[in-house]
Scaffold this motif. Structure first.
Motif, PDB file in Angstrom:
ATOM      1  N   ALA A  85       0.800  -1.329  -0.013  1.00  0.00           N
ATOM      2  CA  ALA A  85       0.068   0.144  -0.118  1.00  0.00           C
ATOM      3  C   ALA A  85       0.895   1.163   0.053  1.00  0.00           C
ATOM      4  CB  ALA A  85      -0.945  -0.084   1.298  1.00  0.00           C
ATOM      5  N   GLY A  86       0.643   1.992  -0.940  1.00  0.00           N
ATOM      6  CA  GLY A  86       1.577   3.202  -0.985  1.00  0.00           C
ATOM      7  C   GLY A  86       2.801   3.003  -1.805  1.00  0.00           C
TER       8      GLY A  86
ATOM      9  N   TYR B 254      -5.014   9.692   3.233  1.00  0.00           N
ATOM     10  CA  TYR B 254      -5.462   8.413   3.491  1.00  0.00           C
ATOM     11  C   TYR B 254      -6.414   8.195   4.871  1.00  0.00           C
ATOM     12  CZ  TYR B 254      -1.144   8.202   0.640  1.00  0.00           C
ATOM     13  OH  TYR B 254      -0.472   8.600  -0.319  1.00  0.00           O
TER      14      TYR B 254
ATOM     15  N   THR C  96       0.415   2.769   5.068  1.00  0.00           N
ATOM     16  CA  THR C  96       1.319   2.454   3.772  1.00  0.00           C
ATOM     17  C   THR C  96       2.626   2.429   4.209  1.00  0.00           C
ATOM     18  OG1 THR C  96       1.829   5.071   3.515  1.00  0.00           O
ATOM     19  CG2 THR C  96      -0.341   4.463   2.639  1.00  0.00           C
TER      20      THR C  96
END
Length: 302
Positions: free
Chosen positions: A52-53, A118, A149
């Protein structure tokens, strides 16, 4: 640049001994001992990032290097010493960087643009006339927390692995590779093992074409998975997001097509997909359940 170096390390560590696979005395892939071998692939490709990210990694230039002398060898990012060398089987001691850290990089565009975007909420909420959020007395207030993230967590370090690598040459077209490695750098303090089946199509005509297929499975111990994909107090995130990684079996498939143009140039197209096990994908840090790689371009041998 850091992403590019990490991607190269990941690709080379997952393709060890690719250039010398299924080698025999009449094979153009065979390399001479005591000579450095250099080549570079120029084209277009991508390595996807499951974090994620994390950004997918574009690939335009991929270098290869190898050197063999008696029992000692260097194959891309792998150093090795051959312990046993038989016509149908060989066994080597190897040292190489662990590829897991290749996806972790703290310098992202999202650190600069909208770093606080986020935000996720859950729970029952009711709009009031003044625009505020009104929560019933019998409902626990929701906890607002950022999505985890790669930019939110502590740094994951490079590790150095060492262990055994063996090849069983089944016939002229296929072989089985077996590898067991242990962390000798004290980073994740665990081990992992991989079994890969290689098959090479032998073309009937005299066309200078080679097609190689691979299939296998990569077992990763819980200590390795937990260090890289687990979430803990050192990551300074909400305790509700803590996660302890579990051991996994990651199956993978791949194919490579090579067409020889001249003694120095060849066209190459490669694809590979690795399926991530639940011990990894259950982590809040993971957004995808597989890792994909493709590359198409030309390879020049110096």
């Amino acid at each position: 640049m850091k992403y590019f170096i990490a991607a190269i390390a990941w690709l080379l560590s997952t393709s060890t001994f690719a250039s010398s696979s299924l080698c025999n005395s009449s094979d153009s892939d065979c390399v001479n001992t005591s000579q450095w071998q250099f080549s570079v692939a120029i084209g277009i490709g991508e390595l996807t990032n499951p974090l994620a990210g994390g950004d997918n990694i574009p690939l335009f230039v991929i270098p290869y290097v190898s050197y063999y002398r008696d029992r000692f060898f260097l194959e891309n990012t792998t150093l090795g010493f051959t312990l046993l060398d038989k016509p149908k089987f060989d066994l080597s001691f190897i040292v190489e960087p662990n590829a897991e850290q290749a996806f972790f990089e703290q310098f992202h565009l999202r650190n600069i643009i909208a770093p606080g975007s986020y935000v996720a909420t859950d729970g029952n909420i009711v709009d009031s006339s003044d625009g505020a959020l009104e929560i019933p007395d019998d409902v626990t207030p929701p906890i607002e927390q950022r999505e985890v993230t790669v930019d939110d967590i502590a740094n994951r370090k490079w590790a150095i692995d060492s262990g055994l690598l063996g090849h069983w040459y089944i016939n002229d077209s296929s072989k089985l590779s077996m590898q067991w490695l242990h962390d000798v750098s004290g980073v994740y303090r665990g081990h992992h093992a991989k079994v890969t089946y290689h098959y090479e199509f032998r073309t009937i005509s005299k066309l200078p074409v080679k097609v190689r297929l691979i299939a296998g499975v990569h077992w990763k111990e819980n200590a390795l998975v937990d260090y890289y994909y687990g979430l803990r107090s050192s990551d300074e995130i909400d305790e509700q997001l803590y996660y302890q990684g579990r051991s996994v079996l990651n199956p993978f498939l791949g194919a490579t097509l090579q067409y020889k143009l001249t003694d120095d140039w060849q066209l190459k197209a490669s694809v590979k997909r690795q399926f991530l096990g639940a011990g990894i994908t259950d982590s809040p840090l993971i957004r995808k359940d597989d890792v994909n790689y493709f590359f198409i371009g030309g390879v020049y041998a110096f």
